[in-house]
Scaffold this motif. Structure first.
Motif, PDB file in Angstrom:
ATOM      1  N   LYS A  90       0.701  -1.289  -0.083  1.00  0.00           N
ATOM      2  CA  LYS A  90       0.210  -0.016   0.028  1.00  0.00           C
ATOM      3  C   LYS A  90       0.734   1.288   0.094  1.00  0.00           C
ATOM      4  O   LYS A  90       1.932   1.308   0.588  1.00  0.00           O
ATOM      5  CB  LYS A  90      -0.805   0.002   1.456  1.00  0.00           C
ATOM      6  CG  LYS A  90      -1.943   0.934   1.273  1.00  0.00           C
ATOM      7  CD  LYS A  90      -3.075   0.688   2.153  1.00  0.00           C
ATOM      8  CE  LYS A  90      -4.296   1.429   1.952  1.00  0.00           C
ATOM      9  NZ  LYS A  90      -5.469   0.866   2.784  1.00  0.00           N
TER      10      LYS A  90
ATOM     11  N   LYS B 205      -1.894  -8.464   6.184  1.00  0.00           N
ATOM     12  CA  LYS B 205      -3.206  -7.448   5.996  1.00  0.00           C
ATOM     13  C   LYS B 205      -3.544  -6.821   7.215  1.00  0.00           C
ATOM     14  O   LYS B 205      -3.600  -5.630   7.215  1.00  0.00           O
ATOM     15  CB  LYS B 205      -4.378  -8.030   5.203  1.00  0.00           C
ATOM     16  CG  LYS B 205      -4.146  -8.453   3.832  1.00  0.00           C
ATOM     17  CD  LYS B 205      -5.492  -9.305   3.109  1.00  0.00           C
ATOM     18  CE  LYS B 205      -5.250  -9.561   1.712  1.00  0.00           C
ATOM     19  NZ  LYS B 205      -6.557  -9.890   1.085  1.00  0.00           N
ATOM     20  N   GLU B 206      -3.414  -7.754   8.345  1.00  0.00           N
ATOM     21  CA  GLU B 206      -3.760  -7.090   9.731  1.00  0.00           C
ATOM     22  C   GLU B 206      -2.706  -6.204  10.039  1.00  0.00           C
ATOM     23  O   GLU B 206      -2.740  -5.131  10.918  1.00  0.00           O
ATOM     24  CB  GLU B 206      -3.898  -8.297  10.601  1.00  0.00           C
ATOM     25  CG  GLU B 206      -5.249  -9.165  10.435  1.00  0.00           C
ATOM     26  CD  GLU B 206      -4.721 -10.379   9.658  1.00  0.00           C
ATOM     27  OE1 GLU B 206      -3.974 -10.377   8.741  1.00  0.00           O
ATOM     28  OE2 GLU B 206      -5.323 -11.637   9.781  1.00  0.00           O
TER      29      GLU B 206
ATOM     30  N   GLN C 255      -3.224  -2.971   8.655  1.00  0.00           N
ATOM     31  CA  GLN C 255      -4.017  -1.927   9.317  1.00  0.00           C
ATOM     32  C   GLN C 255      -3.400  -1.305  10.344  1.00  0.00           C
ATOM     33  O   GLN C 255      -3.755  -0.228  10.734  1.00  0.00           O
ATOM     34  CB  GLN C 255      -5.277  -2.788   9.495  1.00  0.00           C
ATOM     35  CG  GLN C 255      -6.258  -3.276   8.108  1.00  0.00           C
ATOM     36  CD  GLN C 255      -7.300  -4.298   8.460  1.00  0.00           C
ATOM     37  OE1 GLN C 255      -7.294  -4.786   9.606  1.00  0.00           O
ATOM     38  NE2 GLN C 255      -8.041  -4.205   7.405  1.00  0.00           N
TER      39      GLN C 255
ATOM     40  N   GLN D  68      -1.141   1.668   9.646  1.00  0.00           N
ATOM     41  CA  GLN D  68      -1.799   2.711   9.219  1.00  0.00           C
ATOM     42  C   GLN D  68      -2.378   3.464  10.499  1.00  0.00           C
ATOM     43  O   GLN D  68      -2.361   4.612  10.644  1.00  0.00           O
ATOM     44  CB  GLN D  68      -2.850   2.550   8.117  1.00  0.00           C
ATOM     45  CG  GLN D  68      -2.237   2.085   6.925  1.00  0.00           C
ATOM     46  CD  GLN D  68      -3.388   2.003   5.640  1.00  0.00           C
ATOM     47  OE1 GLN D  68      -3.922   0.708   5.516  1.00  0.00           O
ATOM     48  NE2 GLN D  68      -3.908   2.972   5.093  1.00  0.00           N
TER      49      GLN D  68
END
Length: 333
Positions: free
Chosen positions: A9, A28-29, A32, A35
């Motif tokens: 990302k 993916k976790e 997150q 971020q």
């Protein structure tokens, strides 16, 4: 062989561009969580947010102390340590100077009288921390903190903590030029981290092979303006003169396991010159550096010889902390 799960990302945060590539079962976790963490840290450390800890400290300058979050107190404690190490060369109390020079809009330097007026507001000893209560204060009205020389590095270290928590063994994170790499690429090769050419915006000075380390660069090309007489005025300010530091370098890149330290060292070495810079670097075992001097000759510390690949023909020197009568060991590329 099955490829690990990937999360990649690009996004904007902490007033800069951020890029993350994470590989692992919980990539993916972890993305997150990174971020969210960066958003929280920006809300604590941005001097442009009145509600942030830094914003509150600046607003209360000369009036009262402010209770801050543990992350802010730790950041400012590190800033004080580097100020003491460098005898005030590294200084987060440059906020009034940063505002005066206003690199986003400036087309000419401020007048000498304007610079002279704000210099008394930049004394690093006027940043006061009370460890027993996590309170921070500035002694004089008009003083302000700017943690731009250390905050991205510290934020990067928090991201590394998240990688650990989610079991991410392969990752690349770039927070506005503060790079950290975890492990190797999924296929087993080292990460390739480019060092920007200080005078050619879309070119590389060289590339570093890197694993499990941070790479941070400070240079006179990041934020600057060209004055009426054609002089380059860059953003790394000397709080003893009020003007951009007169550096022997165009850029300094530090390679080290801790990103906050690498961030502070890259700025400090840029300001200090080669002799003092190498002496400071020697206080941090494992720290390495790439220096591009004003003539765009490149100097590297010994442990980077096999890892640094220069991008175009230019003079390359290998340097180390020198004893008396010891000379640079030069080689041509």
């Amino acid at each position: 062989m099955e490829q690990p799960s990937c999360a990649s990302k690009k996004f904007f945060g902490m007033n800069t561009e951020i890029e993350c590539k994470l590989f692992g079962e919980h990539a993916k976790e972890a993305m997150q969580a990174i971020q969210l963490e960066l958003h929280l840290l920006e809300n604590l450390w941005s001097r442009y947010l009145p509600s942030s800890d830094i914003g509150k400290i600046n607003t209360a300058a000369g009036k009262e102390f402010v209770t801050v979050a543990p992350e802010t107190f730790a950041l400012l404690s590190q800033a004080k340590s580097f100020s003491k190490l460098s005898e005030g060369v590294f200084n987060v109390m440059v906020g009034p100077l940063v505002d005066l020079w206003d690199y986003k809009h400036a087309v000419r330097p401020p007048t000498r009288s304007m610079v002279k007026k704000v210099l008394p507001l930049t004394d690093p000893d006027d940043l006061v921390l009370t460890a027993d209560s996590s309170r921070v204060g500035l002694r004089k009205l008009g003083q302000s903190i700017d943690v731009g020389g250390i905050a991205k590095g510290c934020a990067t270290d928090y991201c590394v903590g998240i990688l650990d928590a989610y079991g991410i063994s392969s990752a690349f994170i770039n927070i506005g030029g503060n790079v950290v790499v975890r492990g190797t690429k999924p296929e087993g090769n080292p990460w390739k981290v480019g060092i920007r050419h200080p005078r050619k915006p879309d070119s590389m000075l060289g590339v570093l092979d890197a694993c499990n380390t941070s790479i941070v660069t400070s240079g006179d090309y990041e934020r600057f303006f060209i004055g009426p007489k054609g002089k380059r005025w860059h953003h790394i300010l000397d709080s003893t003169t009020g003007y951009p530091v007169q550096s022997a370098f165009s850029s300094v890149t530090v390679v080290y396991g801790n990103s906050l330290v690498a961030d502070a060292l890259s700025t400090l070495l840029f300001m200090s010159g080669i002799e003092t810079g190498l002496e400071i670097l020697s206080r941090f075992p494992g720290a390495e550096a790439v220096f591009a001097d004003s003539r765009l000759c490149v100097l590297i510390t010994p442990n980077l010889v096999s890892k640094f690949h220069i991008a175009e023909p230019m003079e390359l020197s290998v340097v180390k902390r020198k004893e008396k009568n010891e000379k640079h060991n030069k080689k041509k590329e």
